[in-house]
Design a protein around this motif. Structure first.
Motif, PDB file in Angstrom:
ATOM      1  N   ASN A 121       0.816  -1.221   0.000  1.00 31.44           N
ATOM      2  CA  ASN A 121       0.000   0.000   0.000  1.00 31.44           C
ATOM      3  C   ASN A 121       0.846   1.266   0.000  1.00 31.44           C
ATOM      4  O   ASN A 121       0.507   2.266   0.648  1.00 31.44           O
ATOM      5  CB  ASN A 121      -0.956   0.002   1.206  1.00 31.44           C
ATOM      6  CG  ASN A 121      -1.963  -1.135   1.161  1.00 31.44           C
ATOM      7  OD1 ASN A 121      -2.566  -1.396   0.123  1.00 31.44           O
ATOM      8  ND2 ASN A 121      -2.132  -1.821   2.288  1.00 31.44           N
ATOM      9  N   VAL A 122       1.940   1.218  -0.733  1.00 31.18           N
ATOM     10  CA  VAL A 122       2.822   2.375  -0.872  1.00 31.18           C
ATOM     11  C   VAL A 122       2.469   3.086  -2.172  1.00 31.18           C
ATOM     12  O   VAL A 122       2.507   2.484  -3.246  1.00 31.18           O
ATOM     13  CB  VAL A 122       4.299   1.953  -0.884  1.00 31.18           C
ATOM     14  CG1 VAL A 122       5.205   3.150  -1.178  1.00 31.18           C
ATOM     15  CG2 VAL A 122       4.667   1.317   0.452  1.00 31.18           C
ATOM     16  N   GLU A 123       2.134   4.368  -2.078  1.00 26.04           N
ATOM     17  CA  GLU A 123       1.711   5.125  -3.249  1.00 26.04           C
ATOM     18  C   GLU A 123       2.688   6.250  -3.560  1.00 26.04           C
ATOM     19  O   GLU A 123       3.229   6.896  -2.670  1.00 26.04           O
ATOM     20  CB  GLU A 123       0.316   5.709  -3.016  1.00 26.04           C
ATOM     21  CG  GLU A 123      -0.773   4.665  -2.811  1.00 26.04           C
ATOM     22  CD  GLU A 123      -2.140   5.286  -2.597  1.00 26.04           C
ATOM     23  OE1 GLU A 123      -2.204   6.522  -2.436  1.00 26.04           O
ATOM     24  OE2 GLU A 123      -3.134   4.544  -2.602  1.00 26.04           O
ATOM     25  N   ASN A 124       2.898   6.472  -4.846  1.00 19.71           N
ATOM     26  CA  ASN A 124       3.692   7.598  -5.353  1.00 19.71           C
ATOM     27  C   ASN A 124       5.032   7.784  -4.625  1.00 19.71           C
ATOM     28  O   ASN A 124       5.319   8.865  -4.092  1.00 19.71           O
ATOM     29  CB  ASN A 124       2.883   8.893  -5.276  1.00 19.71           C
ATOM     30  CG  ASN A 124       1.621   8.826  -6.112  1.00 19.71           C
ATOM     31  OD1 ASN A 124       1.631   8.321  -7.235  1.00 19.71           O
ATOM     32  ND2 ASN A 124       0.522   9.308  -5.576  1.00 19.71           N
ATOM     33  N   PRO A 125       5.848   6.755  -4.584  1.00 17.05           N
ATOM     34  CA  PRO A 125       7.133   6.876  -3.889  1.00 17.05           C
ATOM     35  C   PRO A 125       8.152   7.671  -4.696  1.00 17.05           C
ATOM     36  O   PRO A 125       7.975   7.919  -5.896  1.00 17.05           O
ATOM     37  CB  PRO A 125       7.575   5.416  -3.769  1.00 17.05           C
ATOM     38  CG  PRO A 125       7.026   4.789  -5.021  1.00 17.05           C
ATOM     39  CD  PRO A 125       5.676   5.437  -5.216  1.00 17.05           C
ATOM     40  N   VAL A 126       9.205   8.053  -4.039  1.00 19.91           N
ATOM     41  CA  VAL A 126      10.416   8.526  -4.701  1.00 19.91           C
ATOM     42  C   VAL A 126      11.349   7.321  -4.771  1.00 19.91           C
ATOM     43  O   VAL A 126      11.650   6.708  -3.745  1.00 19.91           O
ATOM     44  CB  VAL A 126      11.085   9.676  -3.920  1.00 19.91           C
ATOM     45  CG1 VAL A 126      12.451  10.012  -4.518  1.00 19.91           C
ATOM     46  CG2 VAL A 126      10.179  10.898  -3.917  1.00 19.91           C
ATOM     47  N   ILE A 127      11.784   6.967  -5.974  1.00 20.63           N
ATOM     48  CA  ILE A 127      12.622   5.796  -6.172  1.00 20.63           C
ATOM     49  C   ILE A 127      14.080   6.233  -6.243  1.00 20.63           C
ATOM     50  O   ILE A 127      14.438   7.084  -7.067  1.00 20.63           O
ATOM     51  CB  ILE A 127      12.253   5.041  -7.469  1.00 20.63           C
ATOM     52  CG1 ILE A 127      10.752   4.783  -7.534  1.00 20.63           C
ATOM     53  CG2 ILE A 127      13.030   3.741  -7.554  1.00 20.63           C
ATOM     54  CD1 ILE A 127      10.236   3.820  -6.514  1.00 20.63           C
ATOM     55  N   ILE A 128      14.912   5.659  -5.381  1.00 19.80           N
ATOM     56  CA  ILE A 128      16.330   6.019  -5.307  1.00 19.80           C
ATOM     57  C   ILE A 128      17.175   4.790  -5.605  1.00 19.80           C
ATOM     58  O   ILE A 128      16.966   3.725  -5.020  1.00 19.80           O
ATOM     59  CB  ILE A 128      16.685   6.578  -3.921  1.00 19.80           C
ATOM     60  CG1 ILE A 128      15.843   7.818  -3.611  1.00 19.80           C
ATOM     61  CG2 ILE A 128      18.177   6.891  -3.823  1.00 19.80           C
ATOM     62  CD1 ILE A 128      16.093   8.413  -2.231  1.00 19.80           C
ATOM     63  N   GLY A 129      18.126   4.920  -6.514  1.00 18.41           N
ATOM     64  CA  GLY A 129      18.984   3.788  -6.851  1.00 18.41           C
ATOM     65  C   GLY A 129      20.440   4.175  -6.920  1.00 18.41           C
ATOM     66  O   GLY A 129      20.797   5.227  -7.464  1.00 18.41           O
ATOM     67  N   HIS A 130      21.283   3.318  -6.349  1.00 17.85           N
ATOM     68  CA  HIS A 130      22.727   3.526  -6.423  1.00 17.85           C
ATOM     69  C   HIS A 130      23.325   2.669  -7.517  1.00 17.85           C
ATOM     70  O   HIS A 130      22.958   1.498  -7.679  1.00 17.85           O
ATOM     71  CB  HIS A 130      23.394   3.177  -5.085  1.00 17.85           C
ATOM     72  CG  HIS A 130      24.895   3.253  -5.124  1.00 17.85           C
ATOM     73  ND1 HIS A 130      25.706   2.155  -4.892  1.00 17.85           N
ATOM     74  CD2 HIS A 130      25.729   4.289  -5.406  1.00 17.85           C
ATOM     75  CE1 HIS A 130      26.973   2.522  -5.004  1.00 17.85           C
ATOM     76  NE2 HIS A 130      27.015   3.810  -5.312  1.00 17.85           N
ATOM     77  N   SER A 131      24.231   3.243  -8.284  1.00 20.13           N
ATOM     78  CA  SER A 131      25.037   2.517  -9.266  1.00 20.13           C
ATOM     79  C   SER A 131      24.161   1.766 -10.270  1.00 20.13           C
ATOM     80  O   SER A 131      23.345   2.369 -10.960  1.00 20.13           O
ATOM     81  CB  SER A 131      25.994   1.576  -8.529  1.00 20.13           C
ATOM     82  OG  SER A 131      26.984   1.070  -9.397  1.00 20.13           O
ATOM     83  N   LEU A 132      24.284   0.438 -10.336  1.00 20.36           N
ATOM     84  CA  LEU A 132      23.525  -0.340 -11.304  1.00 20.36           C
ATOM     85  C   LEU A 132      22.028  -0.131 -11.151  1.00 20.36           C
ATOM     86  O   LEU A 132      21.282  -0.174 -12.137  1.00 20.36           O
ATOM     87  CB  LEU A 132      23.885  -1.820 -11.176  1.00 20.36           C
ATOM     88  CG  LEU A 132      23.336  -2.784 -12.225  1.00 20.36           C
ATOM     89  CD1 LEU A 132      24.311  -3.918 -12.498  1.00 20.36           C
ATOM     90  CD2 LEU A 132      21.991  -3.377 -11.778  1.00 20.36           C
ATOM     91  N   ALA A 133      21.558   0.093  -9.936  1.00 17.29           N
ATOM     92  CA  ALA A 133      20.127   0.279  -9.707  1.00 17.29           C
ATOM     93  C   ALA A 133      19.605   1.584 -10.308  1.00 17.29           C
ATOM     94  O   ALA A 133      18.383   1.775 -10.385  1.00 17.29           O
ATOM     95  CB  ALA A 133      19.810   0.229  -8.217  1.00 17.29           C
TER      96      ALA A 133
END
Length: 315
Positions: A121-133
């Protein structure tokens, strides 16, 4: 007994010894660094995740040869003071499964993360990725533009490269031989070169105190985890050659925090190129920083992320 038979028997015995050592060491590492979060079933996979805090949702995705512990040792607790933070082990890493015979490319991984977030039930997140992600963040922004608030790349990989990959990564992809290699040689050799590999990720900065103990990064030497990371790295450039052609479609805010001295994912080949394709993207370079900028310059990175989130347009 001929000399050839003696050599073959010796090699067979050595292989068994190395396999036994790898198995025993892998189980020991799992006792030292057990799962720290919960599990959620998504499709055919079981994803390991850690959640904490309240407020705007943030999703943290680690790079190659890592796990969610990489963020536990850096950004997780700080950001969780005023946000809901969810960190995942990407498929095949840490304690998440990777059952598909086909490569779960960044788009597939973005799909799995999205399905998990829906279940949570997580809505409209901010997606954070390091390096390959970083490639997974970009895939998420392309696939779910109406269900994400924005993206943050931490020295994120976004475009193809021409230098190829290391020999051990190539070897891991050879049928049968690759699995044998991962199950015998990788663990003992990896332990010998581990500290040097960590130093290389931080250069020219110094590794943070207790990095090895806090991140459990040595879990990446387990056979399945090593092969998952090698598969991602081996196939990523060709995938990004195609995905990067679509970056002009991205319509969400994108912050790219880059490291001035990063030679692993250099800004000139990744963030600089994104800036030309995504008008609403912003790049901030940290002077003197190496590839592990979220460890070495944690407070600055946390501050930049908070400022980015506070400036996001309200729905």
């Amino acid at each position: 007994m001929t000399a050839l038979k003696i050599v073959l028997l010796a090699l067979a015995a050595l292989t068994l010894v190395l396999a036994a050592y790898t198995y025993a060491t892998s189980r020991w590492l799992e006792r030292v660094y057990p799962p720290s979060g919960a599990f959620i079933e998504v499709g055919d996979e079981q994803l390991h995740y850690l959640a904490k805090g309240e407020g705007q949702s943030i999703v943290l995705l680690h790079g190659a040869s890592a796990s969610l512990r990489d963020f536990e040792a850096s950004l997780f607790d700080g950001l969780a003071q005023d946000h809901q933070v969810i960190a995942f082990d990407r498929p095949g890493y840490g304690y998440s499964t990777r059952t598909s015979e086909n490569w779960p490319n960044p788009e597939v991984q973005a799909d799995l993360i999205h399905q998990a977030l829906e279940k949570l039930n997580v809505e409209n997140p901010v997606i954070i990725g390091h390096s390959l992600a970083g490639s997974v963040v970009m895939a998420y922004l392309l696939k779910y533009p109406d269900q994400v608030s924005g993206g943050v790349l931490l020295a994120g990989a976004t475009h193809s490269w021409t230098d190829g990959v290391s020999a051990n990564v190539q070897l891991a992809g050879i049928p049968v031989l690759g699995k044998l290699f991962a199950s015998t040689v990788v663990m003992p050799i990896g332990q010998l070169v581990f500290d040097g590999a960590v130093k290389n990720v931080f250069e020219p900065e110094q590794p943070t105190q207790d990095y090895r103990e806090r991140t459990g990064a040595i879990l990446a030497l387990r056979p399945n985890a090593f092969q998952a990371s090698a598969e991602d790295v081996r196939n990523l450039s060709d995938f990004l050659e195609q995905q990067s052609k679509r970056y002009g479609e991205i319509n969400k805010p994108l912050l790219m925090i880059t490291a001035e001295k990063d030679t692993i994912v250099p800004a000139w080949n990744h963030a600089d190129r994104v800036e030309k394709q995504v008008p609403q993207s912003v790049q901030i370079s940290l002077p003197g920083a190496g590839h592990a900028l979220h460890h070495s310059q944690r407070e600055e990175v946390e501050s930049l992320i908070r400022n980015f989130i506070s400036d996001l347009p309200s729905d």
